[in-house]
Scaffold this motif. Structure first.
Motif, mmCIF file in Angstrom:
data_model
loop_
_atom_site.group_PDB
_atom_site.id
_atom_site.type_symbol
_atom_site.label_atom_id
_atom_site.label_comp_id
_atom_site.label_asym_id
_atom_site.label_seq_id
_atom_site.Cartn_x
_atom_site.Cartn_y
_atom_site.Cartn_z
ATOM 1 N N PRO A 24 -4.030 5.200 2.241
ATOM 2 C CA PRO A 24 -4.233 4.937 0.903
ATOM 3 C C PRO A 24 -5.939 4.751 0.938
ATOM 4 C CG PRO A 24 -3.305 2.981 1.810
ATOM 5 C CD PRO A 24 -3.378 4.068 3.087
ATOM 6 N N ARG A 75 2.299 3.685 -9.911
ATOM 7 C CA ARG A 75 1.269 3.254 -8.926
ATOM 8 C C ARG A 75 1.262 1.652 -9.208
ATOM 9 N NH1 ARG A 75 -1.679 6.820 -5.684
ATOM 10 N NH2 ARG A 75 -1.958 5.007 -4.516
ATOM 11 N N TYR A 91 -8.617 3.258 -1.283
ATOM 12 C CA TYR A 91 -8.690 2.309 -2.506
ATOM 13 C C TYR A 91 -10.298 2.197 -2.465
ATOM 14 C CZ TYR A 91 -4.001 1.197 -2.070
ATOM 15 O OH TYR A 91 -2.212 1.380 -1.869
ATOM 16 N N ASP A 106 0.817 -0.154 -6.895
ATOM 17 C CA ASP A 106 -0.369 -0.728 -6.033
ATOM 18 C C ASP A 106 -1.674 -0.948 -6.987
ATOM 19 O OD1 ASP A 106 -0.428 2.003 -6.046
ATOM 20 O OD2 ASP A 106 -1.468 2.309 -4.370
ATOM 21 N N ARG A 125 0.764 -1.287 -0.083
ATOM 22 C CA ARG A 125 0.011 -0.037 -0.001
ATOM 23 C C ARG A 125 0.817 1.337 -0.066
ATOM 24 N NH1 ARG A 125 -2.984 -2.636 4.694
ATOM 25 N NH2 ARG A 125 -4.362 -4.515 3.542
ATOM 26 N N GLN A 126 0.436 2.342 -0.843
ATOM 27 C CA GLN A 126 1.226 3.527 -0.954
ATOM 28 C C GLN A 126 0.618 4.495 -0.095
ATOM 29 O OE1 GLN A 126 2.724 2.478 -5.347
ATOM 30 N NE2 GLN A 126 2.913 4.644 -4.909
ATOM 31 N N GLY A 127 1.396 5.190 0.673
ATOM 32 C CA GLY A 127 0.908 6.585 1.168
ATOM 33 C C GLY A 127 0.337 6.092 2.801
#
Length: 437
Positions: free
Chosen positions: A28, A334, A30, A336, A23-25
């Motif tokens: 995140p 990105r 989603y 992810d 997971r980015q951030g």
């Protein structure tokens, strides 16, 4: 304790498709609805396109069935030889989709157009050469494919007429592949829809000679297919003629050499080409062994293959969508989202595979009746479709996995798996089950 509904919800929620490290951030978001909506918007035109492409062969087989079992077999015999000639174009399509999707993700639209221009230049030259070679060697090729005395003449005529359109078909395919790369799957859907409508209309008039049209049988089906492909080609070319669109070219652009994209196309498409060549050899060997069993047996096989190809349209659409969205999000840095779209496509594919299982297990009889009233063909076809019911989920998953890998530019693994399963295992097992056993 989790309830069944909680487990299902967890299974389909994008957030839980990633490990914590993926997971980015910090927080995140989603959004489930947004992600599935984007996937659906890209997938449904691609699925419909795949359905329409499969429908061309399906419709020809249904409509020539009025001529006889030999006509069904003759049309079917041309499929694998035609696909062998189109192998290089299928490979180039893989490269174009992967490169264009990555460039669009980077917002490098100039690069996307240069890639398309370079590919079109190659396709025009190859289309002319391969079309001529196919027509010159059509009769020995049909005989090698398994055509008997009662089918060879019809098969040669159908093959020659459809191969006249090699240049038109290959150009349209490449343009549509590029459009899919930038997420525009509706254009290829429209072109294939139009081709099918024209095919059906002129099949009706030319096969049995209605109104003032001549009764041409299999020849009429081939002419109708060619007419549909030519119109589809015109629509595809028109789609890249607008300067305000992402993909737009002038005629002179295809005669320019772009060394970086020529090299990149070779790197990505070479693995896809090896895959296509071995895959087509495998399918060709497989079809030839079935054809050697006899005209009735091959007609049964051809009917079932048309039904199977038609039913896998949803999986093909999800594979195309996965390829496009994985490539675009890698271009945006990105990964992810690339993982999420791949896994969401697999989840949706699972639903469709369950539907196909039910259709093949319990609906084989009515489907077979569309083609023939021959009791032997129908009963054999029902058994074949029931076997396919158990393999259809794996087939759909394989198509989606391959789409994800192609979108990431990894065509080597797909190549290796295709060589092992289609070019080696399938022909060997087919021979053992059809002959010694």
């Amino acid at each position: 304790m989790k309830t069944p509904s909680d487990i299902i919800r967890h299974f389909f929620t994008p957030y839980y498709m990633l490990s914590a490290s993926q997971r980015q951030g910090d927080m995140p978001d989603y959004n489930t609805k947004s992600i599935y909506k984007i996937l659906f918007n890209v997938a449904w035109p691609a699925a419909l396109e795949s359905l329409l492409i499969s429908l061309i062969g399906f419709i020809d087989s249904v409509m020539v069935s009025s001529v006889g079992t030999e006509a069904i077999a003759a049309v079917g015999l041309t499929n694998q030889p035609r696909f062998i000639f189109f192998a290089i174009f299928f490979a180039l399509n893989v490269g174009v989709t992967a490169i264009v999707s990555r460039r669009c993700g980077e917002k490098n639209y100039k690069g996307a157009n240069e890639c398309l221009a370079q590919t079109l230049g190659l396709v025009v030259i190859l289309g002319i050469i391969l079309g001529i070679v196919a027509i010159v060697f059509s009769e020995p090729l049909m005989i090698f494919a398994g055509a008997k005395e009662d089918t060879v003449d019809m098969a040669v005529v159908y093959f020659n007429i459809t191969m006249v359109g090699t240049v038109f078909t290959s150009i349209g395919m490449v343009i549509n592949a590029a459009q899919r790369g930038c997420g525009n799957t509706k254009i290829s859907m429209r072109t294939n829809l139009t081709a099918n409508v024209i095919n059906v209309i002129f099949n009706f008039f030319l096969i049995n000679g209605y109104l003032f049209f001549p009764k041409l049988g299999v020849t009429g089906a081939a002419i109708a297919t060619l007419m549909g492909n030519v119109v589809s080609f015109g629509m595809s070319v028109f789609s890249i003629s607008h300067p305000d669109k992402i993909l737009h070219l002038n005629l002179k652009d295809i005669f320019v050499i772009y060394p970086p994209y020529l090299k990149l196309l070779f790197i990505i498409s070479s693995s896809a080409l090896v895959e296509q060549v071995f895959m087509r050899i495998g399918f060709f060997s497989y079809a030839k062994m079935v054809a050697e069993l006899g005209t009735t047996e091959y007609a049964t096989h051809q009917i079932c293959m048309n039904i199977i190809n038609l039913s896998f349209a949803a999986g093909d659409g999800l594979g195309i969508a996965a390829s496009s969205l994985v490539g675009q999000n890698l271009g945006k840095n990105r990964p992810d989202y690339s993982i999420i779209y791949g896994k969401c496509a697999q989840r949706v594919g699972l639903i469709f595979s369950m539907m196909l299982f039910s259709l093949f297990m319990f609906g084989g009889g009515p489907i077979m009746w569309l083609f023939t009233e021959d009791v032997y063909i129908i009963s054999t076809g029902i058994n074949i479709l029931r076997i396919v019911a158990f393999t259809s989920p794996l087939q759909i998953f394989q198509v989606i996995f391959s789409g994800c890998l192609r979108g990431a530019g990894d065509t080597k693994f797909v190549m290796i798996s295709s060589i092992i399963t289609i070019a080696i295992i399938r022909p060997i097992i087919t021979y053992i089950l059809c002959y010694p056993l």
